[in-house]
Design an enzyme around this catalytic site. Sequence first.
Site, PDB file in Angstrom:
ATOM      1  N   ARG A   1       0.835  -1.151   0.068  1.00 19.96           N
ATOM      2  CA  ARG A   1      -0.083   0.087  -0.054  1.00 19.96           C
ATOM      3  C   ARG A   1       0.839   1.224   0.025  1.00 19.96           C
ATOM      4  O   ARG A   1       0.502   2.051  -0.889  1.00 19.96           O
ATOM      5  CB  ARG A   1      -0.954   0.135   1.138  1.00 19.96           C
TER       6      ARG A   1
ATOM      7  N   CYS B   1      -5.199  -3.034   8.640  1.00 17.88           N
ATOM      8  CA  CYS B   1      -4.110  -2.343   8.082  1.00 17.88           C
ATOM      9  C   CYS B   1      -4.737  -0.907   7.915  1.00 17.88           C
ATOM     10  O   CYS B   1      -5.603  -0.590   7.115  1.00 17.88           O
ATOM     11  CB  CYS B   1      -3.864  -3.003   6.600  1.00 17.88           C
TER      12      CYS B   1
ATOM     13  N   THR C   1      -2.813   1.750   6.327  1.00 16.70           N
ATOM     14  CA  THR C   1      -2.744   2.461   5.004  1.00 16.70           C
ATOM     15  C   THR C   1      -3.671   2.032   3.885  1.00 16.70           C
ATOM     16  O   THR C   1      -4.030   2.774   2.845  1.00 16.70           O
ATOM     17  CB  THR C   1      -1.336   1.917   4.346  1.00 16.70           C
TER      18      THR C   1
ATOM     19  N   THR D   1       3.047   4.580   8.585  1.00 11.66           N
ATOM     20  CA  THR D   1       3.965   4.261   7.410  1.00 11.66           C
ATOM     21  C   THR D   1       4.097   5.329   6.614  1.00 11.66           C
ATOM     22  O   THR D   1       3.381   6.375   6.806  1.00 11.66           O
ATOM     23  CB  THR D   1       3.456   3.228   6.432  1.00 11.66           C
TER      24      THR D   1
ATOM     25  N   LYS E   1       7.561  -7.179   9.554  1.00 10.37           N
ATOM     26  CA  LYS E   1       7.136  -7.704   8.607  1.00 10.37           C
ATOM     27  C   LYS E   1       8.098  -9.043   8.228  1.00 10.37           C
ATOM     28  O   LYS E   1       7.604 -10.112   7.609  1.00 10.37           O
ATOM     29  CB  LYS E   1       6.922  -7.066   7.287  1.00 10.37           C
TER      30      LYS E   1
ATOM     31  N   CYS F   1       0.102   2.006  12.191  1.00 15.20           N
ATOM     32  CA  CYS F   1       0.394   0.981  11.400  1.00 15.20           C
ATOM     33  C   CYS F   1       0.280  -0.596  12.415  1.00 15.20           C
ATOM     34  O   CYS F   1       0.739  -0.320  13.552  1.00 15.20           O
ATOM     35  CB  CYS F   1       1.856   0.971  10.808  1.00 15.20           C
TER      36      CYS F   1
END
Length: 231
Positions: A52, A86, A88, A128, A167, A197
Amino acid sequence: MSKGDKVLGVLGGMGPAATAEFLRLLTILAPAAKDQDHPVVIVLSNPKIPDRTEAILGRGEDPTPYLKEGLLRLVEWGADLLAVPCNTAHYFIDHFLAEIPVPLIHIVHSTVEKARLTSPEGAWLVATDGTRASGIYETYAAKVGYPLFLPEAEVQSEIQLLIKLVKANKMAEAAEKMRRAAEKLWEKKPLPLMTACTETPLAYDAAGLPQEKMVSSLASLAEATLSVIYS
Protein backbone atom coordinates in the site's frame (compact mmCIF):
# COMPACT_ATOMS: atom_id res chain seq x y z
CA MET A 1 -30.17 -10.33 15.08
CA SER A 2 -29.14 -10.95 18.71
CA LYS A 3 -26.10 -9.52 20.45
CA GLY A 4 -22.94 -11.32 19.33
CA ASP A 5 -24.63 -12.89 16.30
CA LYS A 6 -23.18 -10.58 13.65
CA VAL A 7 -20.68 -12.35 11.42
CA LEU A 8 -17.41 -10.47 11.11
CA GLY A 9 -15.37 -10.56 7.92
CA VAL A 10 -11.67 -9.73 8.29
CA LEU A 11 -9.54 -8.89 5.27
CA GLY A 12 -6.02 -9.48 6.49
CA GLY A 13 -2.53 -10.46 5.43
CA MET A 14 -1.28 -6.84 5.47
CA GLY A 15 0.76 -8.16 7.22
CA PRO A 16 0.09 -11.63 8.57
CA ALA A 17 1.51 -10.96 12.05
CA ALA A 18 -0.73 -7.93 12.49
CA THR A 19 -3.77 -9.96 11.39
CA ALA A 20 -2.93 -12.69 13.89
CA GLU A 21 -2.62 -10.13 16.67
CA PHE A 22 -5.94 -8.55 15.70
CA LEU A 23 -7.65 -11.94 15.98
CA ARG A 24 -5.99 -12.50 19.37
CA LEU A 25 -7.28 -9.14 20.59
CA LEU A 26 -10.79 -9.93 19.35
CA THR A 27 -10.65 -13.08 21.46
CA ILE A 28 -9.30 -11.64 24.69
CA LEU A 29 -11.43 -8.49 24.57
CA ALA A 30 -14.72 -10.20 23.72
CA PRO A 31 -17.31 -10.33 26.54
CA ALA A 32 -17.36 -14.14 26.36
CA ALA A 33 -17.55 -16.80 29.05
CA LYS A 34 -17.53 -19.79 26.69
CA ASP A 35 -16.81 -20.65 23.06
CA GLN A 36 -20.36 -19.97 21.95
CA ASP A 37 -20.23 -16.39 23.26
CA HIS A 38 -17.53 -15.40 20.76
CA PRO A 39 -18.46 -13.96 17.36
CA VAL A 40 -18.26 -15.91 14.13
CA VAL A 41 -15.26 -14.56 12.21
CA ILE A 42 -14.48 -15.19 8.55
CA VAL A 43 -10.85 -14.39 7.72
CA LEU A 44 -9.43 -13.82 4.26
CA SER A 45 -5.69 -13.36 4.76
CA ASN A 46 -4.16 -12.30 1.47
CA PRO A 47 -0.50 -11.27 1.77
CA LYS A 48 -0.33 -11.01 -2.03
CA ILE A 49 -2.16 -7.66 -1.98
CA PRO A 50 0.34 -5.13 -3.42
CA ASP A 51 2.21 -2.93 -0.97
CA ARG A 52 0.00 0.00 0.00
CA THR A 53 2.80 2.43 0.81
CA GLU A 54 4.63 1.74 -2.44
CA ALA A 55 1.40 2.44 -4.35
CA ILE A 56 0.74 5.74 -2.57
CA LEU A 57 4.32 6.84 -3.25
CA GLY A 58 3.94 5.98 -6.95
CA ARG A 59 6.37 3.07 -6.90
CA GLY A 60 4.05 0.07 -7.00
CA GLU A 61 0.83 -1.53 -8.20
CA ASP A 62 -2.53 -0.14 -7.10
CA PRO A 63 -4.00 -2.50 -4.47
CA THR A 64 -7.55 -1.20 -4.95
CA PRO A 65 -8.86 -4.13 -7.08
CA TYR A 66 -7.50 -6.66 -4.58
CA LEU A 67 -8.99 -4.84 -1.61
CA LYS A 68 -12.39 -4.43 -3.24
CA GLU A 69 -12.49 -8.06 -4.42
CA GLY A 70 -11.50 -9.32 -0.97
CA LEU A 71 -14.12 -7.30 0.87
CA LEU A 72 -16.88 -8.25 -1.55
CA ARG A 73 -15.89 -11.90 -1.29
CA LEU A 74 -16.24 -11.73 2.51
CA VAL A 75 -19.73 -10.29 2.04
CA GLU A 76 -20.57 -13.15 -0.34
CA TRP A 77 -19.37 -15.58 2.32
CA GLY A 78 -21.84 -14.12 4.82
CA ALA A 79 -20.10 -11.26 6.61
CA ASP A 80 -22.47 -8.76 8.25
CA LEU A 81 -19.69 -6.26 8.92
CA LEU A 82 -16.05 -5.90 7.94
CA ALA A 83 -12.69 -4.98 9.46
CA VAL A 84 -9.31 -4.49 7.81
CA PRO A 85 -6.32 -4.52 10.21
CA CYS A 86 -4.16 -2.34 7.95
CA ASN A 87 -4.16 1.43 8.28
CA THR A 88 -2.65 2.35 4.92
CA ALA A 89 -5.18 0.18 3.06
CA HIS A 90 -7.96 2.49 4.24
CA TYR A 91 -6.71 5.26 1.97
CA PHE A 92 -7.73 3.08 -0.98
CA ILE A 93 -10.83 1.61 0.68
CA ASP A 94 -12.22 5.10 1.26
CA HIS A 95 -12.44 5.57 -2.51
CA PHE A 96 -14.90 2.69 -2.97
CA LEU A 97 -16.44 2.35 0.48
CA ALA A 98 -19.88 3.32 -0.85
CA GLU A 99 -19.82 0.19 -3.04
CA ILE A 100 -19.51 -2.16 -0.05
CA PRO A 101 -23.00 -3.32 1.00
CA VAL A 102 -22.26 -3.92 4.70
CA PRO A 103 -20.69 -1.66 7.36
CA LEU A 104 -16.90 -1.44 7.66
CA ILE A 105 -15.36 -0.55 11.01
CA HIS A 106 -12.87 2.15 10.05
CA ILE A 107 -9.48 1.77 11.73
CA VAL A 108 -8.55 5.46 11.38
CA HIS A 109 -11.80 6.69 12.94
CA SER A 110 -11.60 4.07 15.69
CA THR A 111 -8.01 4.95 16.59
CA VAL A 112 -8.49 8.70 16.64
CA GLU A 113 -11.64 8.34 18.76
CA LYS A 114 -9.74 6.13 21.23
CA ALA A 115 -6.94 8.70 21.37
CA ARG A 116 -9.42 11.50 22.06
CA LEU A 117 -10.62 9.61 25.12
CA THR A 118 -7.22 8.59 26.48
CA SER A 119 -5.08 11.60 25.55
CA PRO A 120 -7.18 14.70 24.75
CA GLU A 121 -4.03 16.80 24.53
CA GLY A 122 -2.86 14.91 21.44
CA ALA A 123 -0.63 12.05 20.30
CA TRP A 124 2.35 11.26 18.08
CA LEU A 125 1.42 9.72 14.72
CA VAL A 126 3.53 6.59 14.22
CA ALA A 127 2.63 5.32 10.76
CA THR A 128 3.97 4.17 7.41
CA ASP A 129 5.36 6.63 4.90
CA GLY A 130 2.27 5.85 2.83
CA THR A 131 -0.17 6.73 5.57
CA ARG A 132 1.79 9.90 6.25
CA ALA A 133 1.78 10.85 2.55
CA SER A 134 -1.95 10.12 2.23
CA GLY A 135 -2.87 12.47 5.07
CA ILE A 136 -5.70 10.12 6.05
CA TYR A 137 -5.07 10.48 9.79
CA GLU A 138 -4.47 14.22 9.72
CA THR A 139 -7.68 14.74 7.72
CA TYR A 140 -9.87 12.86 10.19
CA ALA A 141 -8.11 14.31 13.24
CA ALA A 142 -8.64 17.85 11.90
CA LYS A 143 -12.31 17.05 11.25
CA VAL A 144 -12.86 16.18 14.91
CA GLY A 145 -10.42 18.78 16.26
CA TYR A 146 -7.83 16.34 17.56
CA PRO A 147 -4.17 17.46 17.70
CA LEU A 148 -1.72 15.08 16.00
CA PHE A 149 2.04 15.53 16.09
CA LEU A 150 4.26 14.24 13.29
CA PRO A 151 7.75 12.78 13.77
CA GLU A 152 10.56 14.57 11.96
CA ALA A 153 12.15 12.93 8.90
CA GLU A 154 14.94 11.11 10.76
CA VAL A 155 12.55 9.44 13.21
CA GLN A 156 10.03 8.72 10.43
CA SER A 157 12.66 6.81 8.46
CA GLU A 158 13.34 4.68 11.56
CA ILE A 159 9.62 4.01 11.92
CA GLN A 160 9.31 2.87 8.31
CA LEU A 161 12.32 0.59 8.75
CA LEU A 162 11.02 -1.00 11.94
CA ILE A 163 7.72 -1.75 10.18
CA LYS A 164 9.65 -3.65 7.51
CA LEU A 165 11.56 -5.50 10.24
CA VAL A 166 8.31 -6.69 11.85
CA LYS A 167 7.11 -7.94 8.46
CA ALA A 168 10.42 -9.80 8.08
CA ASN A 169 10.00 -11.46 11.53
CA LYS A 170 12.98 -9.54 12.93
CA MET A 171 11.16 -8.48 16.06
CA ALA A 172 14.17 -7.86 18.32
CA GLU A 173 15.62 -5.38 15.81
CA ALA A 174 12.22 -3.76 15.33
CA ALA A 175 11.78 -3.43 19.10
CA GLU A 176 15.12 -1.67 19.50
CA LYS A 177 14.29 0.82 16.76
CA MET A 178 10.87 1.42 18.29
CA ARG A 179 12.46 2.07 21.67
CA ARG A 180 14.86 4.63 20.21
CA ALA A 181 12.12 6.33 18.17
CA ALA A 182 9.83 6.54 21.21
CA GLU A 183 12.57 8.05 23.36
CA LYS A 184 13.30 10.71 20.74
CA LEU A 185 9.64 11.63 20.42
CA TRP A 186 9.05 11.72 24.18
CA GLU A 187 12.03 14.04 24.59
CA LYS A 188 10.11 16.56 22.47
CA LYS A 189 6.59 15.95 23.83
CA PRO A 190 5.61 13.33 26.44
CA LEU A 191 2.51 12.30 24.51
CA PRO A 192 1.32 8.75 23.71
CA LEU A 193 2.38 7.13 20.47
CA MET A 194 -0.58 6.51 18.19
CA THR A 195 0.67 3.28 16.61
CA ALA A 196 -1.16 3.87 13.34
CA CYS A 197 0.43 1.03 11.41
CA THR A 198 -0.69 -2.40 12.58
CA GLU A 199 2.91 -3.66 12.77
CA THR A 200 3.92 -0.92 15.21
CA PRO A 201 1.97 -2.15 18.27
CA LEU A 202 3.84 -5.45 17.93
CA ALA A 203 7.21 -3.69 17.97
CA TYR A 204 6.06 -1.45 20.83
CA ASP A 205 5.03 -4.45 22.93
CA ALA A 206 8.27 -6.27 22.11
CA ALA A 207 10.21 -3.22 23.29
CA GLY A 208 8.54 -3.42 26.69
CA LEU A 209 7.42 0.20 26.58
CA PRO A 210 4.66 1.42 28.93
CA GLN A 211 1.18 0.53 27.71
CA GLU A 212 -0.29 3.79 28.97
CA LYS A 213 1.94 5.66 26.49
CA MET A 214 0.44 3.95 23.41
CA VAL A 215 -2.85 4.19 21.53
CA SER A 216 -2.84 1.00 19.47
CA SER A 217 -4.66 0.99 16.14
CA LEU A 218 -5.07 -2.79 16.43
CA ALA A 219 -6.65 -2.60 19.89
CA SER A 220 -8.77 0.39 18.86
CA LEU A 221 -10.11 -1.50 15.85
CA ALA A 222 -10.77 -4.62 17.93
CA GLU A 223 -12.65 -2.66 20.59
CA ALA A 224 -14.74 -0.75 18.05
CA THR A 225 -15.55 -3.95 16.16
CA LEU A 226 -16.65 -5.79 19.29
CA SER A 227 -18.74 -2.80 20.34
CA VAL A 228 -20.73 -3.11 17.12
CA ILE A 229 -21.00 -6.90 17.28
CA TYR A 230 -22.34 -6.88 20.83
CA SER A 231 -24.52 -3.77 20.51
